[in-house]
Design an enzyme around this catalytic site. Sequence first.
Site, PDB file in Angstrom:
ATOM      1  N   ASP A 146       4.035   1.676  -5.672  1.00 38.39           N
ATOM      2  CA  ASP A 146       3.170   2.552  -4.861  1.00 38.39           C
ATOM      3  C   ASP A 146       3.053   2.036  -3.425  1.00 38.39           C
ATOM      4  OD1 ASP A 146       0.644   4.683  -5.651  1.00 38.39           O
ATOM      5  OD2 ASP A 146       0.538   3.602  -3.744  1.00 38.39           O
ATOM      6  N   CYS A 152       3.145  -2.458  -8.724  1.00 39.68           N
ATOM      7  CA  CYS A 152       3.701  -1.103  -8.730  1.00 39.68           C
ATOM      8  C   CYS A 152       4.459  -0.852  -7.409  1.00 39.68           C
ATOM      9  CB  CYS A 152       2.577  -0.097  -8.895  1.00 39.68           C
ATOM     10  SG  CYS A 152       3.144   1.606  -9.086  1.00 39.68           S
ATOM     11  N   CYS A 164      -2.801   5.431 -10.041  1.00 44.67           N
ATOM     12  CA  CYS A 164      -1.372   5.114 -10.212  1.00 44.67           C
ATOM     13  C   CYS A 164      -0.634   6.302 -10.844  1.00 44.67           C
ATOM     14  CB  CYS A 164      -1.224   3.866 -11.087  1.00 44.67           C
ATOM     15  SG  CYS A 164       0.491   3.394 -11.362  1.00 44.67           S
ATOM     16  N   HIS A 204      -2.977  -0.819 -10.190  1.00 43.83           N
ATOM     17  CA  HIS A 204      -3.849  -0.264  -9.144  1.00 43.83           C
ATOM     18  C   HIS A 204      -4.419   1.080  -9.576  1.00 43.83           C
ATOM     19  CE1 HIS A 204      -1.059   2.913  -7.659  1.00 43.83           C
ATOM     20  NE2 HIS A 204      -0.186   2.146  -8.262  1.00 43.83           N
ATOM     21  N   ARG A 217       0.824   2.339  -1.294  1.00 44.30           N
ATOM     22  CA  ARG A 217      -0.506   1.900  -0.834  1.00 44.30           C
ATOM     23  C   ARG A 217      -0.840   0.482  -1.265  1.00 44.30           C
ATOM     24  NH1 ARG A 217      -3.275   6.805  -3.782  1.00 44.30           N
ATOM     25  NH2 ARG A 217      -1.723   6.026  -5.261  1.00 44.30           N
TER      26      ARG A 217
END
Length: 203
Positions: A41, A39, A101, A98, A43
């Site tokens: 993302d 992803c 999400c 993850h 993090r």
Amino acid sequence: MDELTRGVLRFEKNIYPERKEFFDKLIARQYPRALFITCADSRVVPNMITDSEPGDLFTIRNAGNIVPPYGEALGGVSASIEYAVMALGVKHIIICGHTDCGAMKAVWHPESAEELKCVKNWLVNGKDARKRAMAKKLPEERQLQEITERNVVVQLEHLRTYPSVARALAAGKLEIAGWVYDIEHGKVLEYHAEGDEFRVLRV
Ligand code: ZN
């Protein structure tokens, strides 16, 4: 932006010179161990969670770690998969979702992404995951995790529709795996086809 610029200057001044010998090995070509699809993302940091280095992971990132089925959306994802498998000859492909999400939340509650036309369009590729997860009739607090896990399974299925991937798998030259990175606990769960479930990753 200033913060990022200062970061670049620190990299140029400190990090790069300190590891010059290492970076020199990367000048002429790359030999990545794996194609890592995850992803976008902020993090999720592939090199950090796999304790690997620049040059180790050929990476594709997008909202929801989606792999559209072959032929349906020829574009950046399919070109990168083909390049990784055929030109770089990666031996492993990992699709890594993850927890928490945003894309999976939008798959869970599509009405929440009504205004985000591109996101909504893209996440059509997660519809099957939602269907499979919701069919399990789990309590609400378990649903997002289940959608996240099923999404990885669905994207693994899509990945197998790529001729380059199918050929490499049939020749025994490629292994594929599905992971979910748990941000809260700093753990990775891995998909096991036998049992059709995610378990804590082991060697
Ligand atoms: Zn995400």
